[in-house]
Design a protein around this motif. Structure first.
Motif, PDB file in Angstrom:
ATOM      1  N   VAL A  97      -6.008   6.460   1.428  1.00 40.30           N
ATOM      2  CA  VAL A  97      -5.468   5.412   0.567  1.00 40.30           C
ATOM      3  C   VAL A  97      -4.050   5.064   1.003  1.00 40.30           C
ATOM      4  O   VAL A  97      -3.693   3.901   1.171  1.00 40.30           O
ATOM      5  CB  VAL A  97      -5.481   5.861  -0.910  1.00 40.30           C
ATOM      6  CG1 VAL A  97      -4.590   4.992  -1.769  1.00 40.30           C
ATOM      7  CG2 VAL A  97      -6.899   5.848  -1.455  1.00 40.30           C
ATOM      8  N   LEU A  98      -3.242   6.119   1.223  1.00 35.66           N
ATOM      9  CA  LEU A  98      -1.843   5.882   1.562  1.00 35.66           C
ATOM     10  C   LEU A  98      -1.664   5.241   2.921  1.00 35.66           C
ATOM     11  O   LEU A  98      -0.896   4.298   3.071  1.00 35.66           O
ATOM     12  CB  LEU A  98      -1.105   7.203   1.558  1.00 35.66           C
ATOM     13  CG  LEU A  98      -0.537   7.517   0.211  1.00 35.66           C
ATOM     14  CD1 LEU A  98      -0.040   8.911   0.191  1.00 35.66           C
ATOM     15  CD2 LEU A  98       0.587   6.532  -0.086  1.00 35.66           C
ATOM     16  N   PHE A 101      -2.722   1.753   2.754  1.00 34.81           N
ATOM     17  CA  PHE A 101      -1.734   1.007   1.961  1.00 34.81           C
ATOM     18  C   PHE A 101      -0.546   0.650   2.859  1.00 34.81           C
ATOM     19  O   PHE A 101      -0.042  -0.479   2.838  1.00 34.81           O
ATOM     20  CB  PHE A 101      -1.276   1.867   0.772  1.00 34.81           C
ATOM     21  CG  PHE A 101      -0.422   1.149  -0.246  1.00 34.81           C
ATOM     22  CD1 PHE A 101      -1.009   0.457  -1.286  1.00 34.81           C
ATOM     23  CD2 PHE A 101       0.961   1.179  -0.168  1.00 34.81           C
ATOM     24  CE1 PHE A 101      -0.233  -0.191  -2.234  1.00 34.81           C
ATOM     25  CE2 PHE A 101       1.746   0.524  -1.113  1.00 34.81           C
ATOM     26  CZ  PHE A 101       1.144  -0.156  -2.145  1.00 34.81           C
ATOM     27  N   ILE A 226      -9.621  -6.068  -4.077  1.00 32.82           N
ATOM     28  CA  ILE A 226      -9.893  -5.313  -5.303  1.00 32.82           C
ATOM     29  C   ILE A 226     -11.227  -5.730  -5.888  1.00 32.82           C
ATOM     30  O   ILE A 226     -12.018  -4.888  -6.329  1.00 32.82           O
ATOM     31  CB  ILE A 226      -8.724  -5.483  -6.289  1.00 32.82           C
ATOM     32  CG1 ILE A 226      -7.510  -4.833  -5.646  1.00 32.82           C
ATOM     33  CG2 ILE A 226      -9.040  -4.853  -7.617  1.00 32.82           C
ATOM     34  CD1 ILE A 226      -6.324  -4.706  -6.501  1.00 32.82           C
ATOM     35  N   TYR A 287     -13.885  -5.995 -14.842  1.00 36.93           N
ATOM     36  CA  TYR A 287     -13.463  -4.595 -14.877  1.00 36.93           C
ATOM     37  C   TYR A 287     -14.178  -3.862 -15.996  1.00 36.93           C
ATOM     38  O   TYR A 287     -14.502  -2.679 -15.874  1.00 36.93           O
ATOM     39  CB  TYR A 287     -11.942  -4.513 -14.994  1.00 36.93           C
ATOM     40  CG  TYR A 287     -11.290  -5.227 -13.853  1.00 36.93           C
ATOM     41  CD1 TYR A 287     -11.320  -4.681 -12.574  1.00 36.93           C
ATOM     42  CD2 TYR A 287     -10.723  -6.494 -14.019  1.00 36.93           C
ATOM     43  CE1 TYR A 287     -10.786  -5.357 -11.495  1.00 36.93           C
ATOM     44  CE2 TYR A 287     -10.181  -7.173 -12.946  1.00 36.93           C
ATOM     45  CZ  TYR A 287     -10.217  -6.599 -11.687  1.00 36.93           C
ATOM     46  OH  TYR A 287      -9.696  -7.264 -10.625  1.00 36.93           O
ATOM     47  N   MET A 290     -17.526  -3.103 -14.622  1.00 38.00           N
ATOM     48  CA  MET A 290     -17.483  -1.947 -13.732  1.00 38.00           C
ATOM     49  C   MET A 290     -17.383  -0.643 -14.515  1.00 38.00           C
ATOM     50  O   MET A 290     -18.082   0.332 -14.221  1.00 38.00           O
ATOM     51  CB  MET A 290     -16.279  -2.087 -12.810  1.00 38.00           C
ATOM     52  CG  MET A 290     -15.920  -0.835 -12.060  1.00 38.00           C
ATOM     53  SD  MET A 290     -14.614  -1.213 -10.895  1.00 38.00           S
ATOM     54  CE  MET A 290     -14.059   0.414 -10.494  1.00 38.00           C
TER      55      MET A 290
ATOM     56  N   LEU B  59      -5.177   5.722  -9.173  1.00 33.90           N
ATOM     57  CA  LEU B  59      -4.558   4.505  -8.631  1.00 33.90           C
ATOM     58  C   LEU B  59      -4.353   3.521  -9.780  1.00 33.90           C
ATOM     59  O   LEU B  59      -4.362   2.322  -9.610  1.00 33.90           O
ATOM     60  CB  LEU B  59      -5.443   3.916  -7.533  1.00 33.90           C
ATOM     61  CG  LEU B  59      -4.822   2.929  -6.540  1.00 33.90           C
ATOM     62  CD1 LEU B  59      -3.532   3.445  -5.964  1.00 33.90           C
ATOM     63  CD2 LEU B  59      -5.779   2.606  -5.417  1.00 33.90           C
ATOM     64  N   LEU B 133      -8.181   2.291 -10.841  1.00 34.82           N
ATOM     65  CA  LEU B 133      -7.681   1.009 -10.337  1.00 34.82           C
ATOM     66  C   LEU B 133      -8.193  -0.139 -11.221  1.00 34.82           C
ATOM     67  O   LEU B 133      -7.444  -1.051 -11.579  1.00 34.82           O
ATOM     68  CB  LEU B 133      -8.148   0.815  -8.899  1.00 34.82           C
ATOM     69  CG  LEU B 133      -7.846  -0.520  -8.228  1.00 34.82           C
ATOM     70  CD1 LEU B 133      -6.355  -0.692  -8.059  1.00 34.82           C
ATOM     71  CD2 LEU B 133      -8.519  -0.617  -6.875  1.00 34.82           C
ATOM     72  N   GLN B 137      -6.143  -3.004 -13.344  1.00 32.78           N
ATOM     73  CA  GLN B 137      -6.310  -4.448 -13.186  1.00 32.78           C
ATOM     74  C   GLN B 137      -6.647  -5.119 -14.518  1.00 32.78           C
ATOM     75  O   GLN B 137      -6.234  -6.241 -14.787  1.00 32.78           O
ATOM     76  CB  GLN B 137      -7.416  -4.735 -12.170  1.00 32.78           C
ATOM     77  CG  GLN B 137      -7.070  -4.340 -10.771  1.00 32.78           C
ATOM     78  CD  GLN B 137      -5.865  -5.093 -10.260  1.00 32.78           C
ATOM     79  OE1 GLN B 137      -4.760  -4.551 -10.229  1.00 32.78           O
ATOM     80  NE2 GLN B 137      -6.019  -6.340  -9.868  1.00 32.78           N
ATOM     81  N   TRP B 254      -1.264  -3.090  -9.272  1.00 29.42           N
ATOM     82  CA  TRP B 254      -1.768  -1.908  -8.557  1.00 29.42           C
ATOM     83  C   TRP B 254      -0.816  -1.482  -7.461  1.00 29.42           C
ATOM     84  O   TRP B 254      -0.813  -0.336  -7.054  1.00 29.42           O
ATOM     85  CB  TRP B 254      -3.175  -2.155  -8.030  1.00 29.42           C
ATOM     86  CG  TRP B 254      -3.233  -3.066  -6.836  1.00 29.42           C
ATOM     87  CD1 TRP B 254      -3.121  -4.423  -6.850  1.00 29.42           C
ATOM     88  CD2 TRP B 254      -3.416  -2.686  -5.477  1.00 29.42           C
ATOM     89  NE1 TRP B 254      -3.216  -4.906  -5.584  1.00 29.42           N
ATOM     90  CE2 TRP B 254      -3.413  -3.867  -4.716  1.00 29.42           C
ATOM     91  CE3 TRP B 254      -3.598  -1.462  -4.826  1.00 29.42           C
ATOM     92  CZ2 TRP B 254      -3.557  -3.863  -3.340  1.00 29.42           C
ATOM     93  CZ3 TRP B 254      -3.747  -1.468  -3.444  1.00 29.42           C
ATOM     94  CH2 TRP B 254      -3.726  -2.661  -2.725  1.00 29.42           C
ATOM     95  N   GLN B 255       0.064  -2.406  -7.008  1.00 33.15           N
ATOM     96  CA  GLN B 255       1.074  -2.001  -6.030  1.00 33.15           C
ATOM     97  C   GLN B 255       2.018  -0.970  -6.644  1.00 33.15           C
ATOM     98  O   GLN B 255       2.477  -0.060  -5.985  1.00 33.15           O
ATOM     99  CB  GLN B 255       1.885  -3.211  -5.549  1.00 33.15           C
ATOM    100  CG  GLN B 255       1.173  -4.068  -4.526  1.00 33.15           C
ATOM    101  CD  GLN B 255       0.374  -5.178  -5.159  1.00 33.15           C
ATOM    102  OE1 GLN B 255       0.131  -5.164  -6.358  1.00 33.15           O
ATOM    103  NE2 GLN B 255      -0.055  -6.144  -4.362  1.00 33.15           N
ATOM    104  N   GLY B 258       0.396   2.234  -6.527  1.00 31.73           N
ATOM    105  CA  GLY B 258       0.456   2.690  -5.137  1.00 31.73           C
ATOM    106  C   GLY B 258       1.822   3.273  -4.823  1.00 31.73           C
ATOM    107  O   GLY B 258       1.930   4.307  -4.166  1.00 31.73           O
ATOM    108  N   GLU B 259       2.882   2.630  -5.340  1.00 39.36           N
ATOM    109  CA  GLU B 259       4.231   3.131  -5.062  1.00 39.36           C
ATOM    110  C   GLU B 259       4.439   4.531  -5.646  1.00 39.36           C
ATOM    111  O   GLU B 259       5.060   5.382  -5.016  1.00 39.36           O
ATOM    112  CB  GLU B 259       5.283   2.161  -5.589  1.00 39.36           C
ATOM    113  CG  GLU B 259       5.497   1.006  -4.632  1.00 39.36           C
ATOM    114  CD  GLU B 259       6.521  -0.019  -5.132  1.00 39.36           C
ATOM    115  OE1 GLU B 259       7.317   0.315  -6.035  1.00 39.36           O
ATOM    116  OE2 GLU B 259       6.502  -1.151  -4.625  1.00 39.36           O
TER     117      GLU B 259
END
Lengths: 305, 327
Positions: A97-98, A101, A226, A287, A290, B59, B133, B137, B254-255, B258-259
């Motif tokens: 992931v990282l 990213f 996404i 979402y 999902m 995430l 995630l 969102q 989501w950034q 991530g950070e």
């Protein structure tokens, strides 16, 4: 709400679903075969769109632009796979992931550096610019219809490739047992590069096709990425069939939800707040979809744990 | 090379040191940069309990960060406009008091973390990453399309909220407050790590089956960890909103999630002070690199990529040697 409008929205949903499938197919293949979460897949989509816009501006040919998107994204895919991704196959998901990213940051900013921050425009080819009249008197943009057809043809081609060809057999075997097929003399690392490039090319093509409807800009890949993740999680990670079903479900839910929810709510509240609440809820709908799928089937519709 | 414990103390004290030097040189911007680093560190310290100790790669921790931010934004905006929030069955007065806002932020984040955890912890691995995630969102798009509190444009609060006995508008006093919170949370986290609960949580990460065999429920351990983790990140969100006097949907992006993960991995995963070192380094890099080039994210991405590929213990792992063990 007329039936005509409803049919038009269904077609729009199909179109966005089929484009999502092109993204999701690559993601799910890469995950299924190599066990890799690739967040940078959206960047490949962006690279395809930018390559297409640049070539279309230089040559004026839409066909050449599409070819450029395929070539550029596949080439970028090969470079990324050989340079970075290859080192990540044995790592845990967090590292993947990282690292991917980080690739997003590098690729997005690199593209901004090359092309600037302003959106580029990719024009729909003149022959497809107008509407066509469908049976029943629905006027629908020809280009969007062609996109749906192209997507369907690619989907069939992908199913044939995976199900019927030698390379497809190797890909499926690689999913099942990589040591075994390496022992049988298949060059597993070349196979991985190939799968990654294939996924990248599909993403790049999707970027170019969608880029002609929307604008081509840095950051265009992440929202689609996404959505594509939502698709493969709903469908079951690793399953191409799941990706197709998931993509159509997500495309239709997203498009129809935005139209139908405000309408349904206007029955129980006044028009302006129905629009507000409806569109707020509609943006969350996929979402929710999902989450519901995962709660009842934690490995997705067609996933195998 | 320093021992890890010594390195941690040095790294931790670097923040107040930088802030006091900035005070002496009359550089309020540097103080607010140090405050920003401390707040981001706090958010990542929260995530680190779930991610580092519990092995739960979330995430979606921006959900809690954003909820904390909006708890502050909504309460303060009602206090600022003197219009109470009328929910139909209950009327809530706005407030400008930080302790109350913090309490609300923590409770709301913890409750949301409980709900998300109950659903998300049914899955594992990639699916867990993706479902967290997705929850992120969900909140992101909801706040963008919900117009009551500014929608996409966000919400400005004109005056920083109050803390008894302090003038929070003075940068160094606000920094001191934030740093005290960070220190307190780190102390509590250190205790949690060494508590029976923390040990069991770590064991569940390493081998869930064994933990289950001795009669503990990995699901419950992870759920508790996720809730505490969300609550801490929510508190950080409230402070972050107060620092900027502004909240917007980007806190949910989501950034952002991530950070937080970047801070943890940059500093060194599974280390108590890892997120602190990582967040400070990130803010420093952001400040220095953005001064050099408009495209500083390329360099940041490269640094991150190199750390992930080649420096597996993060910065702490690379720059210190392990503490003496009991042989």
């Amino acid at each position: 709400m007329t039936t005509l409008l409803l049919i038009e929205q269904v077609l729009n949903g199909l179109q966005s679903g089929i484009m999502l499938f092109l993204m999701a197919a690559g993601l799910t293949l890469i995950f299924g075969v190599m066990g890799l979460i690739n967040l940078a897949h959206g960047s490949l989509y962006m690279i395809g769109a930018f390559a297409a816009a640049a070539v279309a501006a230089a040559t004026g040919s839409f066909l050449l632009a599409l070819i450029a998107s395929l070539v550029a994204a596949a080439a970028a895919g090969v470079v990324i796979e050989v340079g970075v991704i290859r080192r990540l196959y044995d790592r845990d998901h967090l590292d993947q992931v990282l690292a991917t990213f980080a690739l997003i940051l590098i690729l997005s900013e690199g593209t901004r550096w090359l092309f600037g921050s302003f959106p580029l425009y990719l024009d729909v080819p003149a022959a497809l610019a107008g509407p066509v009249t469908l049976p029943g008197g629905i006027a629908y943009p020809a280009y969007r219809l062609v996109i749906i057809l192209v997507g369907l043809v690619l989907a069939v081609g992908l199913f044939l490739l995976i199900g019927r060809t030698r390379i497809g057999i190797q890909i499926r075997a690689g999913e099942a047992d990589r040591e075994m097929i390496a022992a049988l003399g298949v060059n597993i690392s070349r196979l991985y590069t190939l799968v990654f490039a294939l996924g990248a090319a599909l993403a790049g093509l999707a970027g170019a096709l969608v880029g002609a409807i929307q604008s081509v800009q840095v950051g265009m890949g992440e929202p689609v990425l996404i959505l594509a993740f939502v698709v493969i999680v709903i469908g079951g990670i690793g399953s191409i069939k799941g990706a197709l079903v998931g993509a159509l479900l997500v495309g239709l839910t997203d498009t129809l939800g935005g139209v139908l929810l405000p309408l349904a709510l206007s029955g129980i509240m006044d028009a302006s707040s129905a629009t507000t609440v409806g569109s707020a809820l509609a943006s969350m709908l996929i979402y929710v979809l999902m989450a519901v799928v995962l709660i009842f089937r934690p490995t997705g519709l067609y996933g195998t744990a | 090379m320093l021992r890890e414990r010594t390195f941690n103390i040095v790294a931790f004290l670097a923040l107040p040191l930088v802030a006091s030097i900035a005070l002496a040189l009359d550089e309020p911007f540097i103080i607010s940069l140090a405050t920003r680093a401390a707040i981001l560190a706090l958010a990542a310290v929260g995530l680190n309990l779930a991610l580092g100790l519990g092995g739960l790669v979330s995430l979606g921790h921006a959900v809690f960060f954003g909820l904390g931010g909006y708890a502050m934004g909504i309460l303060a905006s009602h206090a600022q406009s003197y219009v109470p929030l009328d929910l139909g069955f209950i009327v809530i007065e706005g407030t400008k008091s930080m302790p109350i806002i913090w309490l609300v932020a923590v409770v709301v984040s913890a409750a949301t973390a409980l709900l998300i955890g109950l659903l998300a912890l049914r899955t594992a691995g990639v699916y867990f990453i993706m479902i967290t995630l997705a929850f992120g969102q969900m909140f992101y798009y909801f706040t963008i399309s919900w117009p009551a509190y500014g929608g996409e444009d966000g919400l400005s609060i004109y005056v920083r909220n109050d803390f008894p006995g302090l003038n929070t508008l003075d940068p160094i006093q606000f920094f001191g407050l934030v740093f005290a919170v960070l220190a307190a949370v780190l102390w509590v986290m250190g205790r949690i790590e060494r508590s029976p609960f923390g040990l069991a949580l770590g064991a569940a990460r390493q081998n869930a089956v064994r933990v289950e065999t001795v009669g503990l429920s990995p699901f419950r351990l992870r759920l508790v960890a996720f809730v505490i983790s969300g609550a801490v990140t929510g508190l950080a969100g409230a402070l972050f909103a107060d620092l900027n006097r502004f909240v917007s949907p980007t806190m949910f992006s989501w950034q952002m999630s991530g950070e937080f993960i970047i801070f943890i991995v940059l500093g060194g995963i599974g280390r108590l002070y890892g997120p602190v070192v990582g967040a400070c380094l990130f803010v420093l890099l952001e400040h220095l690199l953005s001064g050099i080039s408009d495209f500083w994210l390329i360099y940041l991405g490269t640094v991150l990529l190199l750390v992930v590929l080649f420096a597996r213990g993060g910065v702490i792992g690379a720059l210190s040697k392990p503490d003496a063990t009991h042989d």
